[in-house]
Every structure is written in structure tokens, then in C-alpha cells.
Scaffold this active site. Structure first.
Site, PDB file in Angstrom:
ATOM      1  N   ASP A 211      52.646  45.670  89.029  1.00  0.00           N
ATOM      2  CA  ASP A 211      51.446  45.209  89.725  1.00  0.00           C
ATOM      3  C   ASP A 211      51.063  43.801  89.261  1.00  0.00           C
ATOM      4  OD1 ASP A 211      50.665  45.835  87.173  1.00  0.00           O
ATOM      5  OD2 ASP A 211      49.073  47.235  87.741  1.00  0.00           O
ATOM      6  N   ASP A 287      50.198  50.346  73.650  1.00  0.00           N
ATOM      7  CA  ASP A 287      49.660  48.994  73.451  1.00  0.00           C
ATOM      8  C   ASP A 287      48.575  48.970  72.373  1.00  0.00           C
ATOM      9  OD1 ASP A 287      48.153  50.551  75.164  1.00  0.00           O
ATOM     10  OD2 ASP A 287      47.637  48.934  76.535  1.00  0.00           O
TER      11      ASP A 287
END
Length: 442
Positions: A211, A287
């Protein structure tokens, strides 16, 4: 004394009565036991019938189990055969993509799952700038799962190597009701990076998501940053992202910074760093795991002031979290910078501490509860000190930048300093911790 005939008759009568009573009792007892025996036989017949029925059912289930096992064996054989075909396809595709006369700067992998329309938009944005440097940046799509539309879309691009990660194991979350998507994403990342670093032996990999759009100088930026990444072991990764990269907070397309906070969202790491991370890779929220001090240690990350990626993914695993406030207003760089002609030596650890420390120290200090209001009326760089996380969040909220911290570090911070531009102007706002100037040697 002799008994009379009358006495004998009475004795015979009593004996006969006793015999008749005994016979009646025997008959009643026999009848009772006959009834019980009949009931037992009936129950036995019912049990036998039920047992036969159960045996028939078990036989049918065993036949089904055998059929399912045979089907599983065929599927396993087909899957193994498909895996061999995919691996062969990958190998041939990589051989085609990699020019033997050109050492790749980095493999570029697009992490995809179930959004074919997003994937197409991302790929088209990348190919616009990648085609001319394809031998330096071979392109991969790694799909997690079996979404047919995504696979078809990926295979439509002959210049891209397709990889597929299929994991049928059920996901076990740490807490009830927790989203399983982040567990699947973490597992997919580990698999894809193992493939590229270990199987295909790339020296560096750039990770993108399905994206994202990229800037015109995206590949030049990473080519120049690769040299820095190789030579400076205090840099763990290079990112194309600035969490505070909204239009109103940026100005200089050439400005790069060191950061103690891992930005993600379009980033590059080396094989040596991955070989360190892979064995202990976290099973979810990878992350945030990289953002832990115990993971990155004393190393920093390089980030630009103006983003080289734009995240358009309003719909996805994060459910559009922060999209309208923080992601949609991001400025994607539209100026081509010849990064290979830029001197990036100022990003070396010692050089950057000195340079950045002087810039922070020369900014006008503002104090008091109205410091933010004063900053609006200044014409020069200013610095505002926050006392703790709560105070930082209060100040950040007034300016509109990210308030979030991870493991004691604000987003984008270096030595506790968060810097951003004021209303798109060259003027900078420095938010500093009580210890920042000391850490910067000022």
C-alpha cells in the site's frame, strides 16, 4: 400307643398342603426368573444390535479416515511438487533479473496478502522508477496466503519474481481476542527475509508493503544510503519514512537525520543485521520489537525529512489507525535529488552529534506554559524543553505531531530531540528532553 386314622389323615393333609405350597413357590420363582431371563436376552439382543451398529459406524469412519489420509498424502505431494516448481520459477526469474555484470544494490520485496487493487497501485508506482535500474534493484512480490486475485496480479508482471508463503498452522495468540493478523505478518516477514538473504544471498534488502507509492529519487536515495549502511556499523537500517513528515512539518528534500526510533515503512537492512535478528525474530508486532532498546542497542536509523514513500493503505491490518490524522497528510517527495553526488559524511555518528548539537544549541530556548504560543510568533529556530513523557505529549498535541513513545523514545527522536519544521517553512522547532543537550555534548 397307636395313632388313630384321623391323625394320619391330618398329617397327610398337612404334608400335601406343604408340598403344594412349595410347588407354587417354585413355579412363581421360576416364572420370575424366566421373565428376568427374557428381559436379559432382550437387553443382550439390543446391546448386540447397538454394538453391531457402532462397529459399522467405526468401519465407515475408518474408511473416511483412510480416504482423508490418502487425500492429504496427494495434497502433500502436490504441494511439494508445486513448491519445487515455484522454487525453480524463482531461480529462473532471479537469474533473469540479476545481471551478472552488475552487483545488485538491494533486492526490493513488496509484502502482499489479500489486496490486489492496492498491490497493482504499488507495483505501478515502483515500476515507473525501477525499470531503468532493474539490475541494481531486482523486484520481488512475496504473498502471504493463497488469495487467487493477488497471485494472478503478481504473476501478470513478468519482470517481477513471485514468492508465496503458505502457512496452514493455526495461530495461537498471547491474549484472548487478539488480532491474529500481526502474528501472520511477523511470520511472513521472517520467511521472506530468510528467502532473500539466505536462499538468494542478497547483501541488502529493501522492504515495502502493498500500500505504498515511492518518490522519483527512491532508488538513488537507497543506493547512496547503502554505502553509509555498509561503512557505519552504528546504523542498523535506513528508512524512507518520517513519522512527522506531514506537509506542514517538512521543508528540505535533502535533509536526512539519525534517529533512535525505528521508522519502518520502506526500509533497508543488510544481511549481517538480518542474520542477527532472524534467530530471535518476534512472533508478533515485529516493528515495535525492533524499537526495543535491547534489540537495536546503541544503533540508530537514518530517516529523511521528506518521505520517499507514501502510505495510502486506509484499509488493512491496522484498521486505518491514525490514517486521516497522520498518514494521509504525508508529503511524498516530488523533487529528484542526485543522492550519489551528495556528501553524506555528516550522517556519521560523531559528525552528526556535533552538527546536530550545534543546531539545537543555537535555537532560541522558550520557557513557560505558553512556550508553544511563543513559538508561533518567532522568526527563528526555537527549542522547547519537555520534562517527561506526559509533558511531551501535551506539547506535541498542541503542535499536531505524533505523541507516541516506544520503550522511552518519542517517534523520530534522536538523543531525546524531536525536530520538525514550522508551517512548511525553513524554521525548525526542537523539542528536547532534560538530558538532550548533555547527550549531544552541548
Amino acid at each position: 400307643m397307636a395313632r388313630s386314622p384321623c391323625d394320619l389323615r391330618l398329617l397327610l393333609l398337612a404334608a400335601a398342603a406343604a408340598f403344594i405350597y412349595i410347588q407354587v413357590r417354585l413355579f412363581v420363582t421360576q416364572s420370575h426368573y424366566a421373565d428376568r431371563l427374557a428381559e436379559a436376552e432382550k437387553s443382550e439382543n439390543q446391546c448386540t444390535s447397538q454394538l453391531k451398529s457402532l462397529i459399522d459406524q467405526v468401519s465407515m469412519q475408518q474408511e473416511k479416515i483412510v480416504a482423508l489420509e490418502e487425500m492429504k498424502m496427494r495434497q502433500d505431494e502436490e504441494r511439494a511438487h508445486m513448491k519445487i516448481l515455484i522454487q525453480d520459477l524463482e531461480k529462473r526469474s532471479v537469474q533473469k533479473l540479476v545481471n551478472k555484470n552488475v552487483v545488485p544494490v538491494a533486492a526490493v520485496v513488496i509484502m502482499a496478502c489479500n489486496r490486489p487493487d492496492y498491490l497493482e497501485r504499488t507495483v505501478e508506482s515502483i515500476l515507473k522508477y525501477q525499470t531503468s535500474v532493474a539490475s541494481k534493484f531486482p523486484l520481488f512480490i512475496s504473498q502471504d496466503g493463497t488469495n487467487g486475485a493477488v497471485k494472478k496480479k503478481a504473476l501478470d508482471y513478468k519482470q517481477i519474481t513471485y514468492m508465496q508463503h503458505v502457512d496452514l498452522e493455526p495461530v495461537r495468540t498471547e491474549r484472548p481476542g487478539e488480532l491474529t493478523a500481526y502474528y501472520k505478518i511477523a511470520k511472513h516477514y521472517k520467511w521472506a527475509l530468510d528467502e532473500l538473504f539466505i536462499k538468494h544471498n542478497f547483501a541488502r534488502v529493501i522492504i515495502l508493503e502493498d500500500d505504498m507509492e515511492i518518490a522519483p529519487d527512491f532508488f538513488d536515495y537507497f543506493e547512496a544510503a547503502a554505502k553509509l549502511l555498509d561503512s557505519d556499523k552504528t546504523i542498523m537500517a535506513v528508512s524512507s519514512w518520517n513519522d512527522n513528515g506531514q506537509k506542514q512539518f517538512v521543508n528540505d528534500p535533502k535533509a536526512l537525520y539519525r534517529s533512535d526510533f525505528f521508522p519502518g515503512l520502506g526500509w533497508m537492512l543488510t544481511k549481517s543485521t538480518w542474520m542477527e535478528l532472524s534467530p530471535k525474530w518476534h512472533f508478533t508486532y515485529w516493528d515495535d520489537w525492533v524499537r526495543l532498546k535491547e534489540v537495536h542497542g546503541n544503533r540508530q536509523f537514518i530517516r529523511p525529512e521528506i518521505c520517499r514513500t507514501y502510505n495510502f493503505g486506509k484499509h488493512g491490518s491496522s484498521l486505518g489507525q491514525f490514517f486521516e490524522q497522520y498518514l494521509e497528510p504525508i508529503k511524498l517527495n516530488d523533487v529528484h535529488i542526485d543522492w550519489n553526488s551528495e556528501d553524506l559524511s555528516y550522517l556519521g555518528e560523531d559528525n552528526f552529534v556535533t552538527k546536530f548539537g550545534k543546531e539545537v544549541a543555537s535555537a532560541i530556548p522558550l520557557h513557560g506554559s505558553d512556550a508553544v504560543l511563543k513559538a508561533h510568533n518567532m522568526a527563528a529556530d526555537v527549542r522547547i524543553q519537555y520534562s517527561d513523557q506526559e509533558d511531551f505529549e501535551r506539547i506535541a498535541r498542541q503542535f499536531g505531531i505524533f505523541e507516541e513513545w516506544k520503550d522511552g523514545i518519542p517517534r523520530t527522536a534522536y538523543k531525546g530531540v524531536v525536530v520538525f519544521r514550522y508551517n512548511s517553512s525553513p524554521r525548525r522547532i526542537f523539542l528536547v528532553s532534560p538530558d538532550s543537550l548533555h547527550q549531544l555534548g552541548v
